[in-house]
Design an enzyme around this catalytic site. Structure first.
Site, PDB file in Angstrom:
ATOM      1  N   CYS A  96       0.826  -1.040   0.014  1.00 23.11           N
ATOM      2  CA  CYS A  96       0.045  -0.057  -0.009  1.00 23.11           C
ATOM      3  C   CYS A  96       0.912   1.269   0.119  1.00 23.11           C
ATOM      4  O   CYS A  96       1.908   1.301   0.629  1.00 23.11           O
ATOM      5  CB  CYS A  96      -0.995  -0.014   1.433  1.00 23.11           C
ATOM      6  SG  CYS A  96      -2.143   1.264   1.354  1.00 23.11           S
ATOM      7  N   HIS A 138      -9.017  -3.990  -2.261  1.00 24.72           N
ATOM      8  CA  HIS A 138      -8.007  -3.282  -1.568  1.00 24.72           C
ATOM      9  C   HIS A 138      -8.508  -1.650  -1.311  1.00 24.72           C
ATOM     10  O   HIS A 138      -8.635  -1.073  -0.192  1.00 24.72           O
ATOM     11  CB  HIS A 138      -6.775  -3.564  -2.340  1.00 24.72           C
ATOM     12  CG  HIS A 138      -5.661  -2.586  -1.468  1.00 24.72           C
ATOM     13  ND1 HIS A 138      -4.458  -3.183  -0.922  1.00 24.72           N
ATOM     14  CD2 HIS A 138      -5.362  -1.294  -1.375  1.00 24.72           C
ATOM     15  CE1 HIS A 138      -3.793  -2.198  -0.323  1.00 24.72           C
ATOM     16  NE2 HIS A 138      -4.244  -0.981  -0.630  1.00 24.72           N
ATOM     17  N   GLU A 139      -9.007  -1.296  -2.556  1.00 28.09           N
ATOM     18  CA  GLU A 139      -9.184   0.095  -2.567  1.00 28.09           C
ATOM     19  C   GLU A 139     -10.705   0.387  -1.685  1.00 28.09           C
ATOM     20  O   GLU A 139     -10.901   1.477  -1.090  1.00 28.09           O
ATOM     21  CB  GLU A 139      -9.355   0.772  -4.072  1.00 28.09           C
ATOM     22  CG  GLU A 139      -7.968   0.834  -4.834  1.00 28.09           C
ATOM     23  CD  GLU A 139      -6.719   1.457  -3.884  1.00 28.09           C
ATOM     24  OE1 GLU A 139      -6.824   2.268  -3.155  1.00 28.09           O
ATOM     25  OE2 GLU A 139      -5.663   0.696  -4.244  1.00 28.09           O
ATOM     26  N   HIS A 142     -10.293   0.563   1.791  1.00 29.27           N
ATOM     27  CA  HIS A 142      -9.654   1.937   2.082  1.00 29.27           C
ATOM     28  C   HIS A 142     -10.965   2.929   2.629  1.00 29.27           C
ATOM     29  O   HIS A 142     -10.802   3.794   3.559  1.00 29.27           O
ATOM     30  CB  HIS A 142      -8.900   2.627   1.078  1.00 29.27           C
ATOM     31  CG  HIS A 142      -7.368   2.215   1.081  1.00 29.27           C
ATOM     32  ND1 HIS A 142      -6.709   2.650   2.296  1.00 29.27           N
ATOM     33  CD2 HIS A 142      -6.777   1.887   0.215  1.00 29.27           C
ATOM     34  CE1 HIS A 142      -5.243   2.305   2.116  1.00 29.27           C
ATOM     35  NE2 HIS A 142      -5.256   1.789   0.915  1.00 29.27           N
TER      36      HIS A 142
HETATM   37 CO    CO Z   1      -3.701   0.960  -0.354  1.00 27.45          CO
END
Ligand code: CO
Length: 177
Positions: A96, A138-139, A142
């Site tokens: 990341c 993954h995004e 976030h």
């Molecule tokens: Co990230």
């Protein structure tokens, strides 16, 4: 734009829905794409708005397929994963841009269906598979304030750093937590 580094509260907070699809949003997305393109260590494939200090449900990513030669950056506004395959994605080492030199293998689905809006506010449903599916997961995490490191730890797995060994080869070393 400066990329926020962990630990920072904005990285663990929930982001807000985007309501205004205006010039300001276009400008923001453009700057986020520039920031992502300029990230070289490691090379950036995705960047979420909290990583540039904005708690908004936006991420940008390189959607380049294996067949395409050039990177292709797109923006995803108000994204929601509406379906996840029960098949696990093959192991993809995740890092990341907000967590320097920490790597790991969280569990991810191989195929997901994403509902999102484009820059004009148009609602789109799209399927992602393999590497791009993992980036999307993954995004989207976030935007919920969840980092891949949280998942790896929850799953009881190791996090790693990448070192060069004496021959200059890259190797993964487990981190002591
Ligand atoms: Co990230």
């Amino acid at each position: 734009m400066r990329i926020v580094q962990a630990p920072a509260n904005i990285l663990i907070g929930k982001s807000e829905i985007v309501i205004q699809f205006d010039q300001k949003l276009k400008k923001l997305v453009k700057e986020m794409i520039e920031t992502l393109k300029n990230a070289k260590d490691p090379e950036g494939v995705g960047l979420a708005a909290p990583q540039v200090g904005l708690a908004k449900r936006i991420f940008v990513m390189n959607t380049q397929s294996e067949k395409e030669k050039k990177p292709h950056f797109e923006a995803f506004i108000n994204p929601t994963i509406i379906k996840k395959s029960s098949f696990k994605a093959k192991k993809i080492l995740e890092g990341c841009l907000s967590i320097y030199n920490v790597w790991g293998y969280p569990k991810r689905s191989n195929i997901i269906t994403l509902s999102y809006q484009d820059l004009a506010g148009k609602q789109i449903t799209r399927i992602f598979e393999g590497f791009t599916s993992v980036i999307v997961q993954h995004e989207v995490d976030h935007l919920e304030g969840s980092l891949f490191t949280h998942r790896v730890i929850e799953e009881g797995k190791d996090l790693y750093k990448i070192d060069k060994d004496i021959n200059g080869e890259l190797e993964l070393t487990p981190l002591d937590l």
